[in-house]
Design a protein around this motif. Sequence first.
Motif, PDB file in Angstrom:
ATOM      1  N   VAL A 123     106.950 -91.128   9.258  1.00  8.52           N
ATOM      2  CA  VAL A 123     105.755 -91.365   8.448  1.00  8.52           C
ATOM      3  C   VAL A 123     105.683 -90.265   7.399  1.00  8.52           C
ATOM      4  O   VAL A 123     105.787 -89.076   7.724  1.00  8.52           O
ATOM      5  CB  VAL A 123     104.464 -91.372   9.292  1.00  8.52           C
ATOM      6  CG1 VAL A 123     103.252 -91.659   8.404  1.00  8.52           C
ATOM      7  CG2 VAL A 123     104.554 -92.396  10.413  1.00  8.52           C
TER       8      VAL A 123
ATOM      9  N   PHE B 141     103.329 -88.686   4.327  1.00 10.04           N
ATOM     10  CA  PHE B 141     101.986 -88.633   3.754  1.00 10.04           C
ATOM     11  C   PHE B 141     102.053 -88.015   2.360  1.00 10.04           C
ATOM     12  O   PHE B 141     102.650 -86.950   2.169  1.00 10.04           O
ATOM     13  CB  PHE B 141     101.070 -87.783   4.631  1.00 10.04           C
ATOM     14  CG  PHE B 141     100.660 -88.429   5.923  1.00 10.04           C
ATOM     15  CD1 PHE B 141      99.528 -89.227   5.998  1.00 10.04           C
ATOM     16  CD2 PHE B 141     101.416 -88.237   7.077  1.00 10.04           C
ATOM     17  CE1 PHE B 141      99.149 -89.813   7.192  1.00 10.04           C
ATOM     18  CE2 PHE B 141     101.040 -88.822   8.282  1.00 10.04           C
ATOM     19  CZ  PHE B 141      99.894 -89.620   8.337  1.00 10.04           C
TER      20      PHE B 141
ATOM     21  N   TRP C  35      96.316 -83.664   4.240  1.00 13.30           N
ATOM     22  CA  TRP C  35      96.630 -84.489   5.412  1.00 13.30           C
ATOM     23  C   TRP C  35      96.754 -83.676   6.690  1.00 13.30           C
ATOM     24  O   TRP C  35      97.252 -84.191   7.697  1.00 13.30           O
ATOM     25  CB  TRP C  35      97.925 -85.266   5.174  1.00 13.30           C
ATOM     26  CG  TRP C  35      97.832 -86.276   4.082  1.00 13.30           C
ATOM     27  CD1 TRP C  35      98.396 -86.205   2.836  1.00 13.30           C
ATOM     28  CD2 TRP C  35      97.136 -87.532   4.122  1.00 13.30           C
ATOM     29  NE1 TRP C  35      98.094 -87.338   2.116  1.00 13.30           N
ATOM     30  CE2 TRP C  35      97.328 -88.164   2.880  1.00 13.30           C
ATOM     31  CE3 TRP C  35      96.372 -88.182   5.108  1.00 13.30           C
ATOM     32  CZ2 TRP C  35      96.776 -89.412   2.578  1.00 13.30           C
ATOM     33  CZ3 TRP C  35      95.819 -89.424   4.817  1.00 13.30           C
ATOM     34  CH2 TRP C  35      96.027 -90.026   3.559  1.00 13.30           C
TER      35      TRP C  35
ATOM     36  N   GLN D 185      95.809 -85.145  10.116  1.00 17.52           N
ATOM     37  CA  GLN D 185      96.540 -86.304  10.626  1.00 17.52           C
ATOM     38  C   GLN D 185      97.857 -85.923  11.304  1.00 17.52           C
ATOM     39  O   GLN D 185      98.438 -86.736  12.029  1.00 17.52           O
ATOM     40  CB  GLN D 185      96.828 -87.291   9.489  1.00 17.52           C
ATOM     41  CG  GLN D 185      95.665 -88.193   9.111  1.00 17.52           C
ATOM     42  CD  GLN D 185      94.506 -87.448   8.496  1.00 17.52           C
ATOM     43  OE1 GLN D 185      94.696 -86.667   7.579  1.00 17.52           O
ATOM     44  NE2 GLN D 185      93.299 -87.684   9.005  1.00 17.52           N
TER      45      GLN D 185
ATOM     46  N   HIS E  39     107.243 -95.321   6.964  1.00 19.33           N
ATOM     47  CA  HIS E  39     105.853 -95.744   6.737  1.00 19.33           C
ATOM     48  C   HIS E  39     105.275 -94.724   5.758  1.00 19.33           C
ATOM     49  O   HIS E  39     105.189 -93.541   6.058  1.00 19.33           O
ATOM     50  CB  HIS E  39     105.097 -95.740   8.064  1.00 19.33           C
ATOM     51  CG  HIS E  39     103.638 -96.077   7.937  1.00 19.33           C
ATOM     52  ND1 HIS E  39     102.800 -96.111   9.028  1.00 19.33           N
ATOM     53  CD2 HIS E  39     102.850 -96.399   6.870  1.00 19.33           C
ATOM     54  CE1 HIS E  39     101.575 -96.426   8.648  1.00 19.33           C
ATOM     55  NE2 HIS E  39     101.596 -96.606   7.336  1.00 19.33           N
TER      56      HIS E  39
ATOM     57  N   VAL F 135     102.220 -93.277   3.471  1.00 17.18           N
ATOM     58  CA  VAL F 135     100.764 -93.231   3.405  1.00 17.18           C
ATOM     59  C   VAL F 135     100.377 -92.395   2.192  1.00 17.18           C
ATOM     60  O   VAL F 135     100.809 -91.244   2.069  1.00 17.18           O
ATOM     61  CB  VAL F 135     100.164 -92.594   4.678  1.00 17.18           C
ATOM     62  CG1 VAL F 135      98.634 -92.619   4.631  1.00 17.18           C
ATOM     63  CG2 VAL F 135     100.683 -93.296   5.929  1.00 17.18           C
TER      64      VAL F 135
ATOM     65  N   THR G  13     100.508 -97.686   3.605  1.00 17.17           N
ATOM     66  CA  THR G  13      99.072 -97.473   3.761  1.00 17.17           C
ATOM     67  C   THR G  13      98.564 -96.780   2.511  1.00 17.17           C
ATOM     68  O   THR G  13      99.073 -95.728   2.115  1.00 17.17           O
ATOM     69  CB  THR G  13      98.754 -96.617   4.998  1.00 17.17           C
ATOM     70  OG1 THR G  13      99.169 -97.314   6.177  1.00 17.17           O
ATOM     71  CG2 THR G  13      97.258 -96.338   5.095  1.00 17.17           C
TER      72      THR G  13
ATOM     73  N   GLN H 205      90.005 -89.357   3.945  1.00 17.57           N
ATOM     74  CA  GLN H 205      90.633 -88.673   5.079  1.00 17.57           C
ATOM     75  C   GLN H 205      89.920 -87.371   5.418  1.00 17.57           C
ATOM     76  O   GLN H 205      90.095 -86.836   6.517  1.00 17.57           O
ATOM     77  CB  GLN H 205      92.131 -88.438   4.848  1.00 17.57           C
ATOM     78  CG  GLN H 205      92.485 -87.323   3.878  1.00 17.57           C
ATOM     79  CD  GLN H 205      92.608 -87.817   2.466  1.00 17.57           C
ATOM     80  OE1 GLN H 205      91.815 -88.620   1.998  1.00 17.57           O
ATOM     81  NE2 GLN H 205      93.631 -87.343   1.753  1.00 17.57           N
TER      82      GLN H 205
ATOM     83  N   THR I 173      92.986 -91.536  10.824  1.00 18.94           N
ATOM     84  CA  THR I 173      94.121 -91.445  11.742  1.00 18.94           C
ATOM     85  C   THR I 173      94.233 -92.706  12.586  1.00 18.94           C
ATOM     86  O   THR I 173      95.343 -93.236  12.789  1.00 18.94           O
ATOM     87  CB  THR I 173      93.959 -90.212  12.658  1.00 18.94           C
ATOM     88  OG1 THR I 173      93.901 -89.035  11.842  1.00 18.94           O
ATOM     89  CG2 THR I 173      95.121 -90.099  13.622  1.00 18.94           C
TER      90      THR I 173
ATOM     91  N   VAL J 107      95.692 -95.523  10.446  1.00 22.88           N
ATOM     92  CA  VAL J 107      97.125 -95.319  10.184  1.00 22.88           C
ATOM     93  C   VAL J 107      97.935 -95.659  11.429  1.00 22.88           C
ATOM     94  O   VAL J 107      98.976 -96.343  11.339  1.00 22.88           O
ATOM     95  CB  VAL J 107      97.394 -93.881   9.728  1.00 22.88           C
ATOM     96  CG1 VAL J 107      98.892 -93.596   9.694  1.00 22.88           C
ATOM     97  CG2 VAL J 107      96.778 -93.628   8.362  1.00 22.88           C
TER      98      VAL J 107
ATOM     99  N   HIS K  32      98.079 -99.416  12.080  1.00 25.12           N
ATOM    100  CA  HIS K  32      99.014-100.082  11.172  1.00 25.12           C
ATOM    101  C   HIS K  32     100.464 -99.736  11.522  1.00 25.12           C
ATOM    102  O   HIS K  32     101.350-100.601  11.450  1.00 25.12           O
ATOM    103  CB  HIS K  32      98.710 -99.651   9.738  1.00 25.12           C
ATOM    104  CG  HIS K  32      99.469-100.408   8.696  1.00 25.12           C
ATOM    105  ND1 HIS K  32      99.557-101.778   8.686  1.00 25.12           N
ATOM    106  CD2 HIS K  32     100.195 -99.976   7.634  1.00 25.12           C
ATOM    107  CE1 HIS K  32     100.294-102.165   7.659  1.00 25.12           C
ATOM    108  NE2 HIS K  32     100.695-101.091   7.002  1.00 25.12           N
TER     109      HIS K  32
END
Length: 304
Positions: free
Chosen positions: A45, A47, A58, A61, A114, A116, A140, A286, A294, A297, A300
Amino acid sequence: MTIAPTPEELPDVSTSSGDVTAEVRTVNGIRLHTVVAGDPTDPLVVFLHGFPECWIAWHQQIAPLVEAGFRVLVPDQRGYNRSEKPRGVRAYRQQQLAADIVGLIKSEGAGSAHVVGHDWGGMVAWDLALRYPEYVNRLTIANAPHPVAFRQHLLSNPAQMRRSWYAYCMQVPWLPERLCRSNDFRLLERALCDTAAPGTFTDADLERYRRAWGVTGVLSGMINWYRASARYPPNPPREQVDAPTLVIWGTDDVALGTELALDSYEYCPRDQRRLELLEGTSHWVQHEHPERMTELVLEHATAG
């Protein structure tokens, strides 16, 4: 290529599920300071922060994602904080910003991630999904419009034109940098605090951001994102997103109207899209609702 960080580059956050480290990765011809956490074999992931923030946006998260079994990368994007700050406006074209993240994903040895993104980070995430769809397995977006929807509203929606007044001001040479620097970055502090719920940004948060804004070249780097968007409008090769997409939107955003969320949602795959409107929430979703962000996310990330 990965370069070991100096002590002052190490992040001031920790996670109960393992160490959080900082690395400087050379990707797409520039050096990106990147906060890294989690097992390298876990799903990736990435961010992406927006203006006028940095990776710190972030930090709440990171630990929950690692604990849930994900590998997390949070870069300072080019021009920001500890990452490289190329000279000239052309270096901040959208396709270059997206190519940075492709390089970051490839530096992990991962085929895709992924992604974000919030604010400008969301704009990069949209462009990445449209320009390099093979590198985005899930998307996202938090309070950042799809480029086509945004362009249409800037041309036809007087309310959005008024909301975007500050972006036009950023086009002036040198003056925005001087104004942002004056009075200990008071203008940037107000850009955060005056548009968020009271108490969203603590004194400690603001001090961390002041340190980031004070790095040589950062103000021009950040503002050049706005200048490049006007001089070199993004032109991704497609309009429709392929990846399953979650759009999260604080409806009290003073800069970006909720109608942008509704229109952006239409460019997402019909059978794999979700829109979450957070009523009474500002642009800084956020920060105001970190646990909800969180949760969304992770939902998803693990959806079938």
